[in-house]
Design a protein around this motif. Structure first.
Motif, PDB file in Angstrom:
ATOM      1  N   ILE A 106       0.831  -1.209   0.000  1.00  6.41           N
ATOM      2  CA  ILE A 106       0.000   0.000   0.000  1.00  6.41           C
ATOM      3  C   ILE A 106       0.862   1.254   0.000  1.00  6.41           C
ATOM      4  O   ILE A 106       0.589   2.215  -0.743  1.00  6.41           O
ATOM      5  CB  ILE A 106      -0.954  -0.013   1.220  1.00  6.41           C
ATOM      6  CG1 ILE A 106      -1.989  -1.137   1.043  1.00  6.41           C
ATOM      7  CG2 ILE A 106      -1.650   1.328   1.379  1.00  6.41           C
ATOM      8  CD1 ILE A 106      -2.828  -1.399   2.271  1.00  6.41           C
ATOM      9  N   ALA A 109       2.292   1.757  -3.366  1.00  6.31           N
ATOM     10  CA  ALA A 109       1.290   2.273  -4.290  1.00  6.31           C
ATOM     11  C   ALA A 109       1.059   3.761  -4.091  1.00  6.31           C
ATOM     12  O   ALA A 109       0.853   4.519  -5.049  1.00  6.31           O
ATOM     13  CB  ALA A 109      -0.018   1.502  -4.117  1.00  6.31           C
ATOM     14  N   TRP A 115      -1.703   1.172  -8.308  1.00  3.64           N
ATOM     15  CA  TRP A 115      -2.423   0.387  -7.309  1.00  3.64           C
ATOM     16  C   TRP A 115      -2.758  -1.019  -7.799  1.00  3.64           C
ATOM     17  O   TRP A 115      -3.544  -1.734  -7.166  1.00  3.64           O
ATOM     18  CB  TRP A 115      -3.723   1.102  -6.918  1.00  3.64           C
ATOM     19  CG  TRP A 115      -3.451   2.374  -6.176  1.00  3.64           C
ATOM     20  CD1 TRP A 115      -3.184   3.590  -6.707  1.00  3.64           C
ATOM     21  CD2 TRP A 115      -3.409   2.537  -4.750  1.00  3.64           C
ATOM     22  NE1 TRP A 115      -2.967   4.520  -5.729  1.00  3.64           N
ATOM     23  CE2 TRP A 115      -3.113   3.900  -4.496  1.00  3.64           C
ATOM     24  CE3 TRP A 115      -3.596   1.691  -3.677  1.00  3.64           C
ATOM     25  CZ2 TRP A 115      -2.983   4.413  -3.214  1.00  3.64           C
ATOM     26  CZ3 TRP A 115      -3.478   2.182  -2.385  1.00  3.64           C
ATOM     27  CH2 TRP A 115      -3.170   3.532  -2.153  1.00  3.64           C
ATOM     28  N   GLN A 124      -7.746  -3.323  -1.155  1.00  2.43           N
ATOM     29  CA  GLN A 124      -8.254  -1.968  -1.354  1.00  2.43           C
ATOM     30  C   GLN A 124      -8.828  -1.369  -0.068  1.00  2.43           C
ATOM     31  O   GLN A 124      -8.750  -0.167   0.150  1.00  2.43           O
ATOM     32  CB  GLN A 124      -9.349  -1.957  -2.435  1.00  2.43           C
ATOM     33  CG  GLN A 124      -8.874  -2.387  -3.815  1.00  2.43           C
ATOM     34  CD  GLN A 124      -9.091  -3.873  -4.061  1.00  2.43           C
ATOM     35  OE1 GLN A 124      -8.859  -4.695  -3.172  1.00  2.43           O
ATOM     36  NE2 GLN A 124      -9.559  -4.213  -5.270  1.00  2.43           N
TER      37      GLN A 124
END
Length: 228
Positions: A106, A109, A115, A124
């Motif tokens: 994460i 990203a 992502w 997510q």
């Protein structure tokens, strides 16, 4: 003459009643006062323990023997609090995913703007955000006065004794211990002196500390109080 004798006998009876009453109520009154005072003192020792346990989390496991340092820490320090959103599924865990790996993906990203890996792993809705909260708002009730930590309730201004020990175990692991204590004489000294002597004598014969203590610098006890 008979009247005088009756008066003397009446006075003797009153004295005997008073002595008997005192012999019965003396221990009861002492024990009641002891319970009331120790309830407040134990609460204060628990506050000291909570403060010390949080202190060590940001000082490499070490405690402090100084109340000024401990009080300043309580007043000013902040502690990390992790806010968790979402959790890893059994399938994700079985495939080797961990919370650290999830957050690494994460964070990557966030930096790159890509992502795809996060979506591929189904992360997510997974978040772990660190917030910093004041010690005062974390471990103590609203309105708590940190300056009171050092002082013994019913102690007429006396302070708790506090000590630490920094050592190593036989295996070489660091050993950090602390204790805070107050003797019976400090908070029971103004009560029945004979009852206090009896209490101290009983504790001494049992090999116990004559007072209240939390923690122990002689041996690890998980910072337990001697009332627990």
């Amino acid at each position: 003459m008979k009247t005088v004798l009756n008066l003397v006998l009446a006075a003797c009876v009153i004295c005997l009643v008073y002595i008997c009453y005192g012999s019965i109520m003396g221990p009861i009154n002492f024990d009641n006062a002891k319970k009331t005072r120790e309830k407040a003192i134990i609460a204060r020792l628990i506050d000291i323990r909570k403060a010390q346990q949080e202190y060590r989390t940001v000082h490499n496991g070490a405690y402090t023997a100084n109340f000024d340092s401990l009080i300043t820490f309580v007043k000013t320090a902040k502690l990390p609090f992790i806010m968790k959103v979402g959790s890893l599924t059994d399938d994700q865990l079985n495939n080797g995913m961990t919370e650290k790996k999830a957050m690494d993906l994460i964070n990557k990203a966030k930096k790159t703007g890509n992502w795809s890996e996060v979506e591929k792993e189904g992360l997510q809705n997974f978040r772990r955000d660190t917030m910093w909260v004041a010690v005062m708002d974390t471990i103590f009730a609203k309105g708590f006065n940190p300056d009171s930590l050092a002082y013994v309730p019913y102690g007429n201004g006396a302070k708790f004794e506090m000590a630490i020990r920094q050592d190593t175990t036989k295996s070489g692991a660091p050993l950090n211990l602390f204790q805070a204590q107050v003797a019976y004489d400090v908070y029971l000294g103004d009560l029945n002196s004979q009852e206090l002597i009896n209490l101290k004598d009983m504790q001494s014969k049992l090999g116990k500390y004559c007072g209240l203590r939390v923690g122990d610098i002689e041996q690890p006890n998980n910072n337990a109080g001697n009332w627990e």
